[in-house]
Design an enzyme around this catalytic site. Sequence first.
Site, mmCIF file in Angstrom:
data_model
loop_
_atom_site.group_PDB
_atom_site.id
_atom_site.type_symbol
_atom_site.label_atom_id
_atom_site.label_comp_id
_atom_site.label_asym_id
_atom_site.label_seq_id
_atom_site.Cartn_x
_atom_site.Cartn_y
_atom_site.Cartn_z
ATOM 1 N N ASP A 196 0.855 -1.185 0.000
ATOM 2 C CA ASP A 196 0.000 0.000 0.000
ATOM 3 C C ASP A 196 0.893 1.237 0.000
ATOM 4 O O ASP A 196 1.883 1.311 0.737
ATOM 5 C CB ASP A 196 -0.899 -0.008 1.240
ATOM 6 C CG ASP A 196 -1.963 1.072 1.192
ATOM 7 O OD1 ASP A 196 -3.016 0.817 0.594
ATOM 8 O OD2 ASP A 196 -1.722 2.159 1.760
ATOM 9 N N ASN A 204 -2.348 13.175 -3.298
ATOM 10 C CA ASN A 204 -3.458 13.690 -4.112
ATOM 11 C C ASN A 204 -3.836 15.104 -3.690
ATOM 12 O O ASN A 204 -4.076 15.978 -4.527
ATOM 13 C CB ASN A 204 -4.676 12.764 -3.996
ATOM 14 C CG ASN A 204 -4.656 11.640 -5.027
ATOM 15 O OD1 ASN A 204 -4.072 11.766 -6.087
ATOM 16 N ND2 ASN A 204 -5.293 10.535 -4.697
ATOM 17 N N HIS A 209 -4.890 15.097 -8.518
ATOM 18 C CA HIS A 209 -5.161 13.702 -8.912
ATOM 19 C C HIS A 209 -4.336 13.262 -10.113
ATOM 20 O O HIS A 209 -4.026 12.079 -10.248
ATOM 21 C CB HIS A 209 -6.652 13.528 -9.191
ATOM 22 C CG HIS A 209 -7.487 13.565 -7.947
ATOM 23 N ND1 HIS A 209 -7.559 12.521 -7.064
ATOM 24 C CD2 HIS A 209 -8.269 14.548 -7.426
ATOM 25 C CE1 HIS A 209 -8.355 12.832 -6.055
ATOM 26 N NE2 HIS A 209 -8.808 14.070 -6.251
ATOM 27 N N ASP A 213 -2.191 9.882 -10.203
ATOM 28 C CA ASP A 213 -2.158 8.851 -11.246
ATOM 29 C C ASP A 213 -0.727 8.576 -11.698
ATOM 30 O O ASP A 213 -0.339 7.421 -11.946
ATOM 31 C CB ASP A 213 -3.002 9.286 -12.448
ATOM 32 C CG ASP A 213 -4.499 9.216 -12.170
ATOM 33 O OD1 ASP A 213 -4.878 8.639 -11.128
ATOM 34 O OD2 ASP A 213 -5.275 9.750 -12.984
ATOM 35 N N GLU A 239 -4.767 2.642 -4.028
ATOM 36 C CA GLU A 239 -3.304 2.602 -3.946
ATOM 37 C C GLU A 239 -2.791 1.261 -3.455
ATOM 38 O O GLU A 239 -1.659 1.146 -2.977
ATOM 39 C CB GLU A 239 -2.799 3.725 -3.020
ATOM 40 C CG GLU A 239 -3.203 3.586 -1.567
ATOM 41 C CD GLU A 239 -4.542 4.241 -1.225
ATOM 42 O OE1 GLU A 239 -4.684 4.675 -0.071
ATOM 43 O OE2 GLU A 239 -5.426 4.332 -2.098
#
Length: 319
Positions: A196, A204, A209, A213, A239
């Site tokens: 994770d 973010n 965002h 990505d 994630e």
Amino acid sequence: MLRSVQSPVPAAPIMLDTLPCTLSLRLLENALDAIVVIDEDGAIRYQNGAMQTLSGYAPGEALGQPLTGLLPANLAGQHERYVRAYLDSCKESTVLGQVREFAIRHRTGEMVPIAMKAIDLGVHEGKRYFGAFLEDLRARRHMEAERDALLARLEKQALSDALTGLPNRRAFDAEALLTCARAARSGALTCVGIADIDFFKKINDQYGHAAGDTVLVAVAGLIGMASRATDFVARTGGEEFCLLFPGLDGATANVVADRIRGAVENGAIVTPQGEQVRVTISIGLAQLAPGMPFNEALTRADAALYEAKNAGRNRVRGG
């Protein structure tokens, strides 16, 4: 007053062998299927226009030539032996009248896929003749190839994460079933991992965002490069990444997982705005013992991941 009408006398059916020769030839020449006639020695005695197009030979060019010149090497000898055996025996053929698919050699050397149905034309002036109808399968094979490619793309899309290109949760679950089956048969060790990204929400929030990505794609690539060729890595949501380490005990899986963790920590990740982001991951591991339900191992790996998070993140726990 209605007149009585006499019913017409039904016409007698016309048999092909009663047609004038010119009409028969016109029928053959204009047939959609390619047609070839050979004698018992395997020499080509007739081919219609469609057969000339299919084989690439000009009118009359192939006449008298052996049919085996059109056949691939592995079929040429087989064809000659079959014809000879058929002529020497009185048994009914298991090939004549059946549709077979193979390839013939075009004049240019190209192998053309065809479907062929051969028939025994009988004996004429002391020599037996055979005829064959051939269908060009290139268009069909092309459509089949396009269909197969489309199905492969759709299947890949169904089993892939659109953003990272890694296998998705559906693919991971399918691989997990295979892994469990292999472990049950062989008793081989397997380790399950959950990775994770640490503080991904902050990334973010701080960079946007689009940057998030970018981080996901970069982390997916770093995990893939640091994993072994036999390991299975999937993005299973947000994630989170799930990992399978076949053939590894807990201690060895810990070493591989820590290598993955280090690769992410030391990876250079740059946002679309040109800002460099430091990213770390936490990994939880659990041993999948033969006979253990996979979900149990996954639950243990998830618990180990929380241990890694609570211990300060950027570390591996479990195994």
